[in-house]
Write an enzyme that holds these catalytic residues in place. Structure first.
Site: not given
Length: 397
Positions: A248, A134, A219
């Protein structure tokens, strides 16, 4: 709960839970009715220092009173500060700042394509990513995300992506061609259910990238900023990537993403190649500087390791008691508990029941309970979660 406002003017892209949260402190949230919740979601691995951390609050208050935004056409000292903090604590040589993880992934895709074009040849624009990954929901990031349910209905996808099974080193090796520019991987797959690869995997991919002169892009949107017990998850693998993407937990809940580039590709972008109106503005940069320095100076990483190990041990004790728990896995405070759906047909009921216990947890892939609490939680917070899980599991079986 009777919510003050309804969502009739909000596009139908979410199915929000009927709780109106109005304030937070540390690992706790309070709703408008005064109910207190222990937050083991933390904005989905965003609030790594907990809610309203005094250092972050002080930094953004001070910056808001001085200057919130100017264009990147001008020098932004706080942006230079966080770039130096990130590069000094990582492999990085240069940073680009965006507003989100997806935007930073888009920048990484552009970087990879230009790297391939300039270093290998005009056809070398292809990127390998992993099944179950993702990377975001914008067009390039969605094409990199090897999940049909995410991509369905939005074709044709951005071309040039090839998918291989996660954790399968041979599959990576076989997928590389003369037109491959980069490999994009998560050190631990988050949205796919906290999938931890074999120890040899990232070092093996690193070796392939070196041999084939391609970029290894990690990532670290979910794993970075201390989430796995080191500032960046790659540190545990014994290798360094060429490029890393952060978001995040980077700015304590304020919108920020970062593309971190090492020596191999530090000179690829030149003025005009990429830009962001809001990326790295004085306000979010002040927040990020406070977050990073607090993580480094206040023992947050050690606490994450210690409490994370304890949490995993306690979850595995529950596994011995309930045979519908298939596996407990993770690192630091990025933890997943996979359930057997033959026994637990609707795992969402567990999340709902835990909420009634005033504990917030998250479900991914319809069968995996995901725990991403603030990195400041203590063992007694874990004990509270374990006790409630025990009660809820006993109730539903």
């Amino acid at each position: 709960m009777n919510l003050k406002y309804d969502y009739h003017n909000i596009m139908n892209t979410y199915s929000p839970i009927s709780i109106e949260l109005e304030r937070g402190e540390g690992p706790y949230l309070w709703d408008v009715e005064g109910d207190k919740y222990l937050d083991f979601v933390a904005g989905i691995a965003v609030m790594n220092l907990g809610h309203s951390h005094p250092k972050v609050v002080e930094a953004v208050k001070e910056q808001a009173e001085r200057l919130v935004h100017v264009s990147n056409l001008y020098y932004i000292p706080k942006q230079a500060v966080i770039a130096e903090l990130i590069c000094d604590t990582s492999f990085g040589e240069k940073c680009f700042f965006a507003n989100s993880g997806a935007e930073a992934i888009e920048a990484a895709i552009k970087l990879a394509r230009k790297f391939g074009l300039t270093k290998k040849g005009e056809d070398a624009i292809e990127i390998i990513t992993a099944d179950g990954s993702f990377h975001g929901r914008t067009m390039g990031a969605m094409a990199a995300t090897a999940q049909p349910k995410i991509q369905s209905g939005f074709g044709p996808l951005t071309p040039g992506f090839h998918y291989v099974p996660y954790g399968d080193l041979q599959a990576v090796e076989e997928a590389v061609t003369e037109n491959t520019a980069a490999i994009i991987l998560e050190p631990i797959q988050g949205e796919n259910g906290i999938i931890v690869p074999p120890e040899y995997y990232l070092p093996g991919v690193r070796e392939i990238a070196n041999t084939e002169n391609i970029l290894l892009i990690l990532d670290e949107i979910q794993t970075g900023m201390g989430r796995t017990g080191t500032l960046f998850a790659y540190e545990d693998s014994g290798i360094e990537p060429d490029v890393m993407v952060l978001a995040k937990g980077l700015a304590g809940g304020f919108p920020m993403g970062a593309l971190v580039v090492g020596k191999k590709a530090a000179d690829v972008f030149t003025p005009g190649d990429h830009a962001s109106t809001f990326g790295g503005n004085p306000f979010v940069s002040a927040a990020a500087a406070a977050v990073i320095t607090t993580i480094l100076e206040e023992g947050i990483l050690n606490n994450c390791k210690k409490v994370g190990e304890y949490f995993i041990e306690q979850l595995k004790e529950l596994q011995k008691k309930f045979d519908f728990i298939k596996e407990v896995r993770g690192k630091g405070l990025l933890i997943g508990m996979e359930l057997d759906l033959k026994t637990v047909k609707d795992a969402k009921l567990i999340v709902d029941e835990m909420r009634l216990e005033k504990i917030l947890i998250n479900l991914v892939q319809n069968r995996i309970l995901r725990f991403t609490p603030p990195l400041i939680v203590n063992k007694y917070h874990v004990d509270e979660v374990i006790t409630s899980l025990d009660d809820v599991f006993s109730k539903i079986v």
